[in-house]
Design a protein around this motif. Sequence first.
Motif, short mmCIF file in Angstrom:
data_model
loop_
_atom_site.label_atom_id
_atom_site.label_comp_id
_atom_site.label_asym_id
_atom_site.label_seq_id
_atom_site.Cartn_x
_atom_site.Cartn_y
_atom_site.Cartn_z
N ILE A 36 -6.92 -8.99 5.38
CA ILE A 36 -5.76 -9.86 5.64
C ILE A 36 -6.12 -11.32 5.41
O ILE A 36 -5.36 -12.08 4.78
N GLN A 37 -7.28 -11.74 5.89
CA GLN A 37 -7.69 -13.14 5.74
C GLN A 37 -7.93 -13.50 4.28
O GLN A 37 -7.60 -14.62 3.84
N ARG A 38 -8.50 -12.57 3.51
CA ARG A 38 -8.74 -12.84 2.09
C ARG A 38 -7.43 -12.95 1.32
O ARG A 38 -7.25 -13.85 0.49
N VAL A 39 -6.50 -12.06 1.62
CA VAL A 39 -5.19 -12.12 0.96
C VAL A 39 -4.45 -13.39 1.38
O VAL A 39 -3.86 -14.08 0.55
N CYS A 60 4.17 -15.31 1.39
CA CYS A 60 4.46 -14.46 2.56
C CYS A 60 3.65 -13.17 2.47
O CYS A 60 3.56 -12.56 1.40
N LEU A 61 3.05 -12.78 3.57
CA LEU A 61 2.24 -11.56 3.62
C LEU A 61 2.94 -10.51 4.49
O LEU A 61 3.14 -10.72 5.70
N VAL A 62 3.31 -9.39 3.87
CA VAL A 62 4.00 -8.31 4.55
C VAL A 62 3.04 -7.13 4.72
O VAL A 62 2.37 -6.73 3.76
N VAL A 63 2.99 -6.58 5.91
CA VAL A 63 2.17 -5.39 6.17
C VAL A 63 3.09 -4.25 6.59
O VAL A 63 3.92 -4.41 7.50
N GLY A 81 -3.02 -13.11 10.36
CA GLY A 81 -2.48 -13.87 9.24
C GLY A 81 -1.30 -13.25 8.53
O GLY A 81 -0.78 -13.82 7.57
N ALA A 82 -0.84 -12.08 8.98
CA ALA A 82 0.36 -11.48 8.39
C ALA A 82 1.59 -12.26 8.86
O ALA A 82 1.57 -12.92 9.90
N MET A 129 7.34 -10.51 13.36
CA MET A 129 7.27 -11.53 12.31
C MET A 129 7.04 -12.90 12.91
O MET A 129 7.22 -13.11 14.12
N ASN A 130 6.66 -13.85 12.06
CA ASN A 130 6.59 -15.25 12.43
C ASN A 130 7.66 -16.00 11.65
O ASN A 130 8.55 -15.39 11.05
#
Length: 361
Positions: free
Chosen positions: A21-24, A32-35, A63-64, A287-288
Amino acid sequence: MITAGIIAEFNPFHAGHLELIQRVRKDIGDGCLVVVVSTYFSSRGLPSLMDPQTKTRLALEAGADLVIALPAVYAMQSADYFALYAIEALKCAGVNLLCFGSESADGTLLEQSADAIRTLEPDPTTSLARNAQNQGIAPGPNDILAIQYIRWAREFGISFKPYLRNQSLKSATAIRRDYFEGLKQEGDKDFHPAQSWKSYYPYLRLMLMETDPAILRTYFLVDEGIEYRLIRAALEHADYDGFLNACISKTYSRARIQRTCMMILMQIDKKEMKAHRFFFSLILLGMNETGQRLLASLPEYAPVYSRFRDLDEWTKTILQKEMRMYGLIDGNMPIWKPVRLAGHHCCSDKTESDTPEDSEQ
């Protein structure tokens, strides 16, 4: 804007997940990072050591920006279907870059493997993963998933980026093994210690011994006479390990047995599953502010569900089944509640928590 997606199980969440997650997060910057994460049961048919709310909180803290759910009946699948359903969900979120860990992280090799597996002439007596490995298609076990991610990402017009797995970090399998052997694990305060197959087996055993084979055959994944193998093993073995070992064969892997047994416990009907064989849904877990902006940018017709009561009847039913099973072992009914983190606007004021029972009123 880059909208990156990660497919995860978090059973349990560990240092390797945090690192990915941190690398992405670093690579996509302000994107935006979606998991998308499996809920109470995993692709291998295992009860999850972490509940979805804990998984969501840890992903957001790492970090998501947006975490969405993959219900158990869609998660408890072979690699090709697990990847398909997860990517269907990510497509609904507008993801345009799929990121995943790989033993090789060689994009060219993985693409070649994805092409090769489409023309594979499989041995019908064994799994797709074993077929691929036997014919040298997949470099490593997690690359079985990687090539399926690539296959379906290309099908839906999504770019992809593999990340080299850090082999020095402890795997989820090793963490689960050591935890159940009594060894303390990092973050185990968030684990649900009763969530193992040994807790579920008495219920499964009784069901297998008391249910007509014709009824068992109506459940999803119960094919090719496997019901007789399961019944015989249940009659002969009072302990789960003995039962599982008696069921495993060249044809049926450990994961296949576990998935099938969970489908039996949940009483997932084949016809119903066939009627709902697609999963284009965005079921909110948390979400944030960035995730909230992404949701606001989606078309009005996007299948976004922020409250349990708003889900279609099929999805509510299957989620209720897995939550009740999980709660039976834990001793209390889980509450479906999107995660709110201090300092983050995780949900609008209109997004309220509700239990499955509330949704029926």
